[in-house]
Design a protein around this motif. Sequence first.
Motif, mmCIF file in Angstrom:
data_model
loop_
_atom_site.group_PDB
_atom_site.id
_atom_site.type_symbol
_atom_site.label_atom_id
_atom_site.label_comp_id
_atom_site.label_asym_id
_atom_site.label_seq_id
_atom_site.Cartn_x
_atom_site.Cartn_y
_atom_site.Cartn_z
ATOM 1 N N LYS A 157 -1.448 10.940 -0.944
ATOM 2 C CA LYS A 157 -2.783 10.762 -1.522
ATOM 3 C C LYS A 157 -2.811 11.151 -2.996
ATOM 4 C CE LYS A 157 -4.890 9.578 2.352
ATOM 5 N NZ LYS A 157 -3.708 9.560 3.244
ATOM 6 N N ASN A 166 -3.848 9.250 -6.320
ATOM 7 C CA ASN A 166 -4.376 9.886 -7.522
ATOM 8 C C ASN A 166 -3.241 10.606 -8.244
ATOM 9 O OD1 ASN A 166 -7.097 9.153 -7.108
ATOM 10 N ND2 ASN A 166 -7.348 10.828 -5.653
ATOM 11 N N THR A 194 -1.129 -1.973 -3.951
ATOM 12 C CA THR A 194 -2.475 -2.423 -3.605
ATOM 13 C C THR A 194 -3.131 -1.416 -2.674
ATOM 14 O OG1 THR A 194 -3.738 -4.308 -2.728
ATOM 15 C CG2 THR A 194 -1.696 -3.738 -1.596
ATOM 16 N N GLY A 195 -4.358 -1.676 -2.308
ATOM 17 C CA GLY A 195 -5.059 -0.790 -1.384
ATOM 18 C C GLY A 195 -5.536 0.478 -2.072
ATOM 19 N N SER A 196 -5.613 1.564 -1.317
ATOM 20 C CA SER A 196 -6.053 2.858 -1.843
ATOM 21 C C SER A 196 -4.881 3.512 -2.568
ATOM 22 C CB SER A 196 -6.542 3.752 -0.691
ATOM 23 O OG SER A 196 -6.978 4.995 -1.183
ATOM 24 N N LEU A 197 -4.941 3.523 -3.882
ATOM 25 C CA LEU A 197 -3.832 4.031 -4.682
ATOM 26 C C LEU A 197 -3.864 5.551 -4.752
ATOM 27 C CD1 LEU A 197 -3.942 1.437 -7.598
ATOM 28 C CD2 LEU A 197 -2.571 1.355 -5.505
ATOM 29 N N SER A 215 0.841 -1.199 0.000
ATOM 30 C CA SER A 215 0.000 0.000 0.000
ATOM 31 C C SER A 215 0.874 1.246 0.000
ATOM 32 C CB SER A 215 -0.914 0.018 1.229
ATOM 33 O OG SER A 215 -0.144 0.068 2.428
ATOM 34 N N TYR A 216 0.317 2.338 -0.513
ATOM 35 C CA TYR A 216 1.036 3.609 -0.474
ATOM 36 C C TYR A 216 1.216 4.068 0.969
ATOM 37 C CZ TYR A 216 1.219 4.949 -5.437
ATOM 38 O OH TYR A 216 1.525 5.040 -6.772
#
Length: 271
Positions: A187, A234, A229-232, A181-182
Motif C-alpha cells: 500500500k 502511496n 493500474t488500479g489502486s497505486l 495492479s500492485y
Amino acid sequence: QVLGPPRSVACLRGPSHNRLPQVLRSMAPSRAASLALGCLGLCCAPSLAAPGGAAILKGMAYGPAPLKRLVADLETIPPTDDFMAEAMKPMWGPRGRGDLQLMRDMGANMVRLYGNDPQESHTAFLDEAHALGLTVIPGLSDWPFMQMPNNCVDTGYNCYEQVKDYYLERLQNGWLLSDGSYHPAIKQVIVMNEPDLKMGNLGNPSRWTRALASAIDGMLEAERLAGATGSLANFTATFSFGTCWWCDEYPVGTYGTPGLMQMTQLQAVML
C-alpha cells in the motif's frame, strides 16, 4: 499512517497482546530476545480510533541479519540484505522460522523492510504476508542513490534516471500483478530511508529535497512504462529524528521539532 506518542511499554502488557509472553516463552532465548526487542516497535491498543476511522498501523521493521559472530565473514553473513528474497525464506517462511507468522501472533498488521534488490523476486514474501493479514511497506535500497556507478549523488542529486530504471525492474519482478495492479500486500513504498543524512546532510535541504522529488518523478514514470493500474501505492520518505535548523519551511510554533521540519520542507518543494 497515524503517528502518536510511543506506546512501547504498553506493548508488553496491553490487553491486546496478552499472548506475547506465551509466544516468547515458547522460543529459544536468543530468538525470543530479538523478537521482544522488535515488539517495542509495535503500536499497541488497536481499540484506539484514528481520525476518520482509519486503521492504526501496528508495525515492525524487519531486518533480521542472522549473524553468529561479532565480526561477520563470508560464512556468517546472509546472501543478500533483501529479506523479501527467496533466499531468505527460511527466516520468514512457514517451513523455516516463520517470522511473519510470529509478527502476526504478536499483533502486528504491517511489516517494513529496507534492502531491496530488483533482481530478486518478492512474490512469495508478499503472498505469505498478505495471507497473514500483514501489509508490506518496502523501501528502495541505497543502490541508485549512493552505491551504483553514476549514482544520483554523482549527477547532482538528480535521481530521476537511476530510480526510474531501478523501480521499473522492481515493478516487473513481483510488485505488479499480471493485470498491472500492485500486489495487494503493498500500500505504501518508502522512496528513501533517512535522505536528510545521506543526500548531503541536514544542513543542505536543497540536496535531499531535490533527490526525493526527482526520485518520485522517476518512480511515476516507471509506473507508466510498466502499465501500472488500479489502486497505486502511496510514496513516502522516512526522515531521521534530527533537527533541521537549516529548514525554512515549518508550521508556526514548531521550529526545532525533530523530523517534522524535514517533512514540511519536502512538502513545500512538492507543492
